[in-house]
Design an enzyme around this catalytic site. Structure first.
Site, mmCIF file in Angstrom:
data_model
loop_
_atom_site.group_PDB
_atom_site.id
_atom_site.type_symbol
_atom_site.label_atom_id
_atom_site.label_comp_id
_atom_site.label_asym_id
_atom_site.label_seq_id
_atom_site.Cartn_x
_atom_site.Cartn_y
_atom_site.Cartn_z
ATOM 1 N N CYS A 1 9.708 3.927 3.509
ATOM 2 C CA CYS A 1 10.014 2.639 2.866
ATOM 3 C C CYS A 1 11.208 2.673 1.912
ATOM 4 O O CYS A 1 12.164 1.935 2.117
ATOM 5 C CB CYS A 1 8.785 2.125 2.133
ATOM 6 N N LEU B 1 0.836 -1.212 0.000
ATOM 7 C CA LEU B 1 0.000 0.000 0.000
ATOM 8 C C LEU B 1 0.865 1.254 0.000
ATOM 9 O O LEU B 1 2.005 1.245 0.467
ATOM 10 C CB LEU B 1 -0.952 0.004 1.198
HETATM 11 P P1 NAD Z 1 4.540 2.265 12.107
HETATM 12 O O1 NAD Z 1 5.737 2.750 12.817
HETATM 13 O O2 NAD Z 1 3.527 3.240 11.615
HETATM 14 O O3 NAD Z 1 3.750 1.221 13.035
HETATM 15 C C1 NAD Z 1 4.360 0.209 13.766
HETATM 16 C C2 NAD Z 1 3.514 -0.017 15.026
HETATM 17 O O4 NAD Z 1 3.984 -1.203 15.675
HETATM 18 C C3 NAD Z 1 3.642 1.117 16.056
HETATM 19 O O5 NAD Z 1 2.357 1.617 16.386
HETATM 20 C C4 NAD Z 1 4.312 0.441 17.263
HETATM 21 O O6 NAD Z 1 3.865 0.948 18.515
HETATM 22 C C5 NAD Z 1 3.867 -1.003 17.081
HETATM 23 N N1 NAD Z 1 4.704 -1.977 17.794
HETATM 24 C C6 NAD Z 1 6.055 -2.075 17.855
HETATM 25 N N2 NAD Z 1 6.419 -3.106 18.644
HETATM 26 C C7 NAD Z 1 5.283 -3.691 19.083
HETATM 27 C C8 NAD Z 1 4.993 -4.802 19.930
HETATM 28 N N3 NAD Z 1 5.982 -5.541 20.485
HETATM 29 N N4 NAD Z 1 3.733 -5.101 20.149
HETATM 30 C C9 NAD Z 1 2.711 -4.383 19.624
HETATM 31 N N5 NAD Z 1 2.919 -3.320 18.821
HETATM 32 C C10 NAD Z 1 4.190 -2.977 18.553
HETATM 33 O O7 NAD Z 1 5.069 1.365 10.909
HETATM 34 P P2 NAD Z 1 4.416 1.167 9.453
HETATM 35 O O8 NAD Z 1 4.710 2.334 8.595
HETATM 36 O O9 NAD Z 1 3.025 0.699 9.618
HETATM 37 O O10 NAD Z 1 5.308 -0.047 8.903
HETATM 38 C C11 NAD Z 1 5.188 -1.363 9.416
HETATM 39 C C12 NAD Z 1 5.913 -2.302 8.473
HETATM 40 O O11 NAD Z 1 5.279 -2.311 7.196
HETATM 41 C C13 NAD Z 1 7.371 -1.945 8.201
HETATM 42 O O12 NAD Z 1 8.115 -3.119 8.056
HETATM 43 C C14 NAD Z 1 7.301 -1.202 6.877
HETATM 44 O O13 NAD Z 1 8.505 -1.275 6.151
HETATM 45 C C15 NAD Z 1 6.209 -1.973 6.167
HETATM 46 N N6 NAD Z 1 5.483 -1.202 5.151
HETATM 47 C C16 NAD Z 1 5.154 0.090 5.372
HETATM 48 C C17 NAD Z 1 4.438 0.793 4.408
HETATM 49 C C18 NAD Z 1 4.077 2.250 4.616
HETATM 50 O O14 NAD Z 1 3.708 2.902 3.647
HETATM 51 N N7 NAD Z 1 4.149 2.778 5.838
HETATM 52 C C19 NAD Z 1 4.050 0.156 3.225
HETATM 53 C C20 NAD Z 1 4.377 -1.177 3.047
HETATM 54 C C21 NAD Z 1 5.094 -1.847 4.016
#
Ligand code: NAD
Length: 433
Positions: free
Chosen positions: A263, A153
């Site tokens: 990303c 996404l």
């Molecule tokens: P983010 O930082 O917005 O969210 C991560 C969440 O995980 C946070 O709210 C944090 O508090 C929580 N968290 C961390 N440790 C935890 C635990 N032990 N238990 C419960 N919750 C916990 O990150 P994001 O942007 O959503 O990205 C997440 C993953 O998805 C990454 O690997 C990223 O590379 C990948 N990704 C992101 C996107 C994007 O556009 N943001 C798109 C594709 C893939």
């Protein structure tokens, strides 16, 4: 069916809300208590168009709930998605501490067969690592399967991307896990979204290869833009001429100040590092990363070359997020450029439609303004950093009156150079001489 999502960030929350909209019962877990208590009230911790409504509706209809207790999500769910952050370490590799922590916690609450799905972007081999962690931490003998289901996404259009994806990638070694995943994504089968079913390692690599290819396209057109400036060519026409070739395609050929976001920078670095560990040289991606760093430096140089001495000058910056329709400033080119200007003792007056209140993430030296005109008041120059729609039709006569000098750096090429010069701006853009 009940599923659990661990990590209620950009990816986890969108995934949870969209699966709930598909009719599944979803428990979203996050360790951030403040975030969970806001979410329980339907308050979204970040800006994503349409998410607010989707979350509120599904909470109301009883399909979406939030908790800080992972046990609640694991016990009731057949599939548990890991969607926590995988930030870059100093050496470029992906830091898996959150993923590993969550895998251990899931295992300690497993009481029967579960599918553990990685949504986070993780290096090849992480699926196997998760399998080991879970096996080691199980309380009793229980079967489980590991699946890699990377997310593609885009922030700003995340719901549409989830609901109508270009593809869904499922990496698994067990037919049972594949069948469960297909069942979860059943509504997408109905709209004939393509599914790529493969092994875990391949699925993990597809995500990195895709992001690195996109980054390479951006760096490619940025380098072409730099050449265009020297030889009198127009990079938009070059991109158009290239993009009409169906083998190339028109997307991601828009020049600018370099790519940013949560990303592309971290995933390109992690892929190069991953390949290094296997003694494989990914020279093209390495070059794309370096070109991106140079692009940001070149933007600062462009400003310096035009304005001369920068000390004590004032610059209005329009846009802070790494792209429009998100409040995400992670690795945004705006941060690099603002920090470089602040170092030169430039006063910054910034405006962004949704990043207000996230000031601390940029620089304490920045003065935040209420709209583009407020930012331009008394400034020597204006920089368009993010192509928000509201910057596309600025009242140029008003901006000109408000600016002390008339430097206009359009780093997203949203204005017509000829018109800007006619209006009397000292107009600079990227790749259009
Ligand atoms: P983010 O930082 O917005 O969210 C991560 C969440 O995980 C946070 O709210 C944090 O508090 C929580 N968290 C961390 N440790 C935890 C635990 N032990 N238990 C419960 N919750 C916990 O990150 P994001 O942007 O959503 O990205 C997440 C993953 O998805 C990454 O690997 C990223 O590379 C990948 N990704 C992101 C996107 C994007 O556009 N943001 C798109 C594709 C893939």
């Amino acid at each position: 069916m009940h599923i659990g999502i661990v990590g209620a960030g950009y990816v986890g929350l969108v995934t949870g809300a969209c699966f709930a909209e598909f009719g599944l019962f979803v428990t979203c877990v996050d360790k951030d208590e403040k975030r969970i208590s806001s979410l329980k009230k339907g308050l979204i911790p970040f800006y994503e168009p349409g998410l607010d409504e989707l979350v509120k509706r599904n909470i109301k209809q009883g399909r979406l709930r939030f908790t800080t207790k992972i046990a609640k999500a694991v016990e009731s769910s057949l599939a548990i998605f890991i969607a926590v952050g995988t930030p870059g370490r100093g050496d470029g590799s992906a830091d898996l501490k959150y993923v590993e922590e969550v895998a251990g916690e899931i295992a300690r609450h497993m009481d029967g067969y579960k599918v553990i799905v990685t949504k986070s972007t993780v290096p090849v081999g992480t699926g196997e690592k998760i399998r080991e962690i879970i096996s080691k931490n199980l309380r009793g003998k229980t079967d489980f399967d590991i699946v890699s289901n990377p997310e593609f996404l885009r922030e700003g259009s995340a719901i549409e991307d989830f609901m109508r994806p270009n593809r869904v990638v499922i990496g698994a070694n067990s037919p049972q896990a594949v069948a469960i995943m297909k069942d979860l994504y059943k509504p997408l089968y109905l709209i004939e979204a393509p599914f790529v079913i493969t092994n875990i390692e391949t699925a993990e690599l597809i995500k990195y290869a895709s992001n690195s290819f996109l980054a390479t396209k951006i760096s490619f057109i940025n380098e072409m833009a730099n050449l265009c400036e020297k030889v009198g060519a127009d990079v938009h026409m070059v991109a158009k001429g290239m993009g009409l070739d169906q083998r190339i395609g028109p997307k991601f050929l828009h020049p600018g100040p370099g790519y940013g976001g949560s990303c592309l920078p971290k995933d390109t670095n992690a892929l190069v590092k991953m390949a290094e560990e296997h003694s494989v040289n990914l020279g093209i991606i390495d070059a794309a990363v370096k070109a991106n760093e140079r692009q940001k430096e070149l933007m600062v140089q462009k400003i310096k070359d035009a304005m001369g001495i920068l000390k004590d000058r004032t610059v209005a910056v329009l846009g802070l997020s790494f792209k429009p329709n998100t409040d995400d400033t992670r690795d945004a080119p705006s941060l690099y450029i603002i920090h470089a200007l602040v170092k030169e003792k430039v006063n910054i007056r910034a405006y962004d439609p949704v990043c207000a209140g996230k000031e601390d993430k940029v620089s304490p030296k920045v003065k935040y303004c209420k709209d583009p005109y407020d930012a331009a008041k008394g400034a020597d120059a204006l920089i368009i950093m993010t192509e928000w729609n509201e910057f596309r039709n600025l009242e140029l006569d008003k901006i000109k009156k408000l600016l002390k000098e008339h430097y206009f750096f359009d780093l997203r090429n949203i204005y017509d150079p000829r018109r800007m010069k006619e209006k009397g701006f000292k107009y600079y853009c990227v790749g259009r001489s």
